[in-house]
Design a protein around this motif. Structure first.
Motif, PDB file in Angstrom:
ATOM      1  N   GLU A 121       8.062 -11.074  -1.599  1.00 34.18           N
ATOM      2  CA  GLU A 121       8.252 -12.464  -1.156  1.00 34.18           C
ATOM      3  C   GLU A 121       9.668 -12.960  -1.462  1.00 34.18           C
ATOM      4  O   GLU A 121      10.276 -13.675  -0.671  1.00 34.18           O
ATOM      5  CB  GLU A 121       7.220 -13.338  -1.878  1.00 34.18           C
ATOM      6  CG  GLU A 121       7.240 -14.784  -1.481  1.00 34.18           C
ATOM      7  CD  GLU A 121       6.301 -15.615  -2.373  1.00 34.18           C
ATOM      8  OE1 GLU A 121       5.447 -15.043  -3.088  1.00 34.18           O
ATOM      9  OE2 GLU A 121       6.458 -16.847  -2.341  1.00 34.18           O
ATOM     10  N   PHE A 122      10.215 -12.555  -2.625  1.00 32.92           N
ATOM     11  CA  PHE A 122      11.517 -13.081  -3.029  1.00 32.92           C
ATOM     12  C   PHE A 122      12.677 -12.102  -2.804  1.00 32.92           C
ATOM     13  O   PHE A 122      13.778 -12.339  -3.285  1.00 32.92           O
ATOM     14  CB  PHE A 122      11.462 -13.538  -4.495  1.00 32.92           C
ATOM     15  CG  PHE A 122      10.612 -14.762  -4.677  1.00 32.92           C
ATOM     16  CD1 PHE A 122      11.058 -15.998  -4.232  1.00 32.92           C
ATOM     17  CD2 PHE A 122       9.359 -14.672  -5.257  1.00 32.92           C
ATOM     18  CE1 PHE A 122      10.275 -17.128  -4.367  1.00 32.92           C
ATOM     19  CE2 PHE A 122       8.554 -15.797  -5.398  1.00 32.92           C
ATOM     20  CZ  PHE A 122       9.020 -17.027  -4.945  1.00 32.92           C
ATOM     21  N   LYS A 125      15.871 -13.470  -1.737  1.00 31.37           N
ATOM     22  CA  LYS A 125      15.813 -14.857  -2.240  1.00 31.37           C
ATOM     23  C   LYS A 125      15.923 -14.819  -3.765  1.00 31.37           C
ATOM     24  O   LYS A 125      15.286 -15.589  -4.467  1.00 31.37           O
ATOM     25  CB  LYS A 125      14.496 -15.523  -1.848  1.00 31.37           C
ATOM     26  CG  LYS A 125      14.330 -15.681  -0.345  1.00 31.37           C
ATOM     27  CD  LYS A 125      12.940 -16.158  -0.027  1.00 31.37           C
ATOM     28  CE  LYS A 125      12.705 -16.204   1.463  1.00 31.37           C
ATOM     29  NZ  LYS A 125      11.288 -16.304   1.800  1.00 31.37           N
ATOM     30  N   ASP A 205      10.069 -21.006  -5.938  1.00 31.46           N
ATOM     31  CA  ASP A 205       9.645 -21.777  -4.764  1.00 31.46           C
ATOM     32  C   ASP A 205      10.332 -21.184  -3.542  1.00 31.46           C
ATOM     33  O   ASP A 205       9.860 -20.211  -2.986  1.00 31.46           O
ATOM     34  CB  ASP A 205       9.913 -23.279  -4.944  1.00 31.46           C
ATOM     35  CG  ASP A 205      11.262 -23.539  -5.626  1.00 31.46           C
ATOM     36  OD1 ASP A 205      12.216 -22.790  -5.356  1.00 31.46           O
ATOM     37  OD2 ASP A 205      11.357 -24.489  -6.407  1.00 31.46           O
ATOM     38  N   THR A 206      11.499 -21.750  -3.137  1.00 31.31           N
ATOM     39  CA  THR A 206      12.199 -21.077  -2.030  1.00 31.31           C
ATOM     40  C   THR A 206      12.979 -19.868  -2.557  1.00 31.31           C
ATOM     41  O   THR A 206      13.226 -18.919  -1.825  1.00 31.31           O
ATOM     42  CB  THR A 206      13.180 -22.046  -1.335  1.00 31.31           C
ATOM     43  OG1 THR A 206      13.958 -22.688  -2.335  1.00 31.31           O
ATOM     44  CG2 THR A 206      12.452 -23.066  -0.502  1.00 31.31           C
ATOM     45  N   ASN A 207      13.386 -19.921  -3.839  1.00 38.15           N
ATOM     46  CA  ASN A 207      14.101 -18.809  -4.471  1.00 38.15           C
ATOM     47  C   ASN A 207      13.468 -18.500  -5.822  1.00 38.15           C
ATOM     48  O   ASN A 207      12.661 -19.279  -6.329  1.00 38.15           O
ATOM     49  CB  ASN A 207      15.575 -19.185  -4.686  1.00 38.15           C
ATOM     50  CG  ASN A 207      16.317 -19.252  -3.373  1.00 38.15           C
ATOM     51  OD1 ASN A 207      16.445 -18.268  -2.666  1.00 38.15           O
ATOM     52  ND2 ASN A 207      16.789 -20.431  -3.036  1.00 38.15           N
ATOM     53  N   LYS A 209      12.674 -18.349  -9.601  1.00 38.20           N
ATOM     54  CA  LYS A 209      12.885 -19.292 -10.710  1.00 38.20           C
ATOM     55  C   LYS A 209      12.549 -18.656 -12.049  1.00 38.20           C
ATOM     56  O   LYS A 209      13.141 -18.998 -13.060  1.00 38.20           O
ATOM     57  CB  LYS A 209      12.022 -20.533 -10.521  1.00 38.20           C
ATOM     58  CG  LYS A 209      12.584 -21.525  -9.533  1.00 38.20           C
ATOM     59  CD  LYS A 209      11.859 -22.835  -9.652  1.00 38.20           C
ATOM     60  CE  LYS A 209      12.727 -23.974  -9.181  1.00 38.20           C
ATOM     61  NZ  LYS A 209      11.971 -25.194  -9.062  1.00 38.20           N
ATOM     62  N   LYS A 227      17.632 -16.792 -12.132  1.00 38.30           N
ATOM     63  CA  LYS A 227      17.867 -17.042 -10.697  1.00 38.30           C
ATOM     64  C   LYS A 227      17.892 -15.728  -9.909  1.00 38.30           C
ATOM     65  O   LYS A 227      17.677 -15.713  -8.705  1.00 38.30           O
ATOM     66  CB  LYS A 227      19.214 -17.757 -10.516  1.00 38.30           C
ATOM     67  CG  LYS A 227      19.218 -19.192 -11.044  1.00 38.30           C
ATOM     68  CD  LYS A 227      18.584 -20.098 -10.009  1.00 38.30           C
ATOM     69  CE  LYS A 227      18.329 -21.513 -10.491  1.00 38.30           C
ATOM     70  NZ  LYS A 227      19.419 -22.207 -11.099  1.00 38.30           N
TER      71      LYS A 227
END
Ligand SMILES: Cc1cc2nc3c(=O)[nH]c(=O)nc-3n(C[C@H](O)[C@H](O)[C@H](O)COP(=O)(O)OP(=O)(O)OC[C@H]3O[C@@H](n4cnc5c(N)ncnc54)[C@H](O)[C@@H]3O)c2cc1C
Length: 306
Positions: A121-122, A125, A205-207, A209, A227
């Motif tokens: 998913e990331f 990101k 979330d969008t990236n 964390k 990050k």
């Protein structure tokens, strides 16, 4: 009978095709997936000379369009193996056998994945598999590196020069990388080593964390805010299908040097799939050019000079 079949449409294979077609060969590039190779999985390329900043997709599109517009034929088909018949070779594909004078193997590598929740998913990101490529995007931020070999240790040292804090997470109680690198990592103040631990989950979330890290000793878990997550647990070459014809090293890479020759006359190798020091776009493209000129020379039985 083709003059040249190139296996793989990454930077190495497409460059090989470009050089060969410009030297007058009838060349087809076989690609089992989408053209561009690993480059398509990076948001930005900033380290290719003359190209200031470009997305991986744009980079792939540019080289693909340039190659195809000059006459290289693309075949979206998987190569399953090759046979050496002396003065010609058989390339086995999922839609049948093809005869060719020469072959360039440019099938790249795959990055070994962690296989944990959130990794896919990331990806792009915050999750990345190449510190040399993407480290600069995490300047001044906290990041994690997963792995315990030379690559992970080198990446930790490099990233600690630009990122504020680097967590180095490895599952063992000792590193497998070189002692000199281990000593340098231990001495570096902004690297925190977390041994006997695995990453259990990557969240955000969008990236990205945070990561959830689990102790291998008592099973306890903790969350670390980062990050970026750099996965450095190895590359996987996929050369097993050539192993009965082409010499591989113990890790599965095709044995070669800067000549891009293999142990079989008329079969050459380019890019990340061969034994080499640095696996990057620029070295893949360089190999593509060299391997191509070798193939041209073999087909023409004379020395082409550039
Ligand atoms: C996330 C990420 C970011 C990166 N960022 C950078 C960067 O910023 N700068 C940089 O210089 N480098 C970067 N790299 C490294 C760079 O992408 C590679 O070094 C380069 O792509 C290698 O090119 P290649 O042509 O040898 O192999 P690849 O790019 O791996 O291409 C091989 C191609 O062969 C195809 N293939 C494989 N097997 C078969 C088969 N049996 N039949 C047909 N086709 C097959 C694959 O589908 C693939 O398209 C990055 C890599 C990753 C993973």
């Amino acid at each position: 009978m083709k003059d040249l079949i190139v296996i793989g449409a990454g930077p190495a294979g497409l460059t090989a095709g470009l050089y060969a077609v410009r030297a007058g060969l009838d060349v087809s590039v076989y690609e089992k997936n989408v053209y561009g190779g690993q480059v398509t999985s990076t948001p930005e390329v900033e380290n290719y000379p003359s190209v200031q900043k470009v997305s991986g997709f744009e980079f792939a599109n540019n080289i693909y369009t340039q190659t195809v517009s000059q006459g290289v034929k693309m075949e979206f088909d998987e190569v399953l193996g090759i046979e050496d018949r002396g003065d010609h070779k058989i390339v086995k594909t999922s839609s049948g056998d093809v005869e060719t004078r020469t072959v360039i193997i440019a099938n790249g590598v795959e990055r070994r994945k962690l296989g944990v929740k959130g990794e896919q998913e990331f990806t792009m990101k915050g999750v990345t598999y190449c510190a040399t490529c993407d480290g600069a995007f995490f300047k001044g931020q906290d990041v994690a590196i997963v792995g315990g070999g030379n690559t992970a240790l080198e990446d930790a040292l490099d990233l600690s020069n630009t990122s504020s804090k680097v967590y180095l997470i490895h599952r063992g109680d000792h590193f497998t990388g070189q002692k000199v690198l281990q000593d340098a990592v231990i001495a570096r103040e902004n690297i925190e080593i977390i041994s006997n631990s695995v990453v259990e989950e990557i969240a955000g979330d969008t990236n990205v964390k945070e990561i959830i890290v689990k102790s291998q000793i008592d099973g306890s878990t903790k969350s670390i805010n980062v990050k970026g997550v750099f996965v450095a647990i190895g590359l996987i070459p996929n050369n097993g299908m050539f192993g009965d014809v082409i010499d591989l090293d113990k890790h599965g890479y095709i044995i070669s040097d800067d000549s891009c020759k293999t142990n079989v006359e008329g079969v050459y190798v380019a890019g990340d799939c061969r034994t080499k020091f640095l696996r990057q776009i620029i070295t893949a493209a360089s190999d593509g050019a060299v391997a191509s000129v070798q193939a041209v020379n073999y087909v023409n039985q004379n020395v082409v000079q550039y």
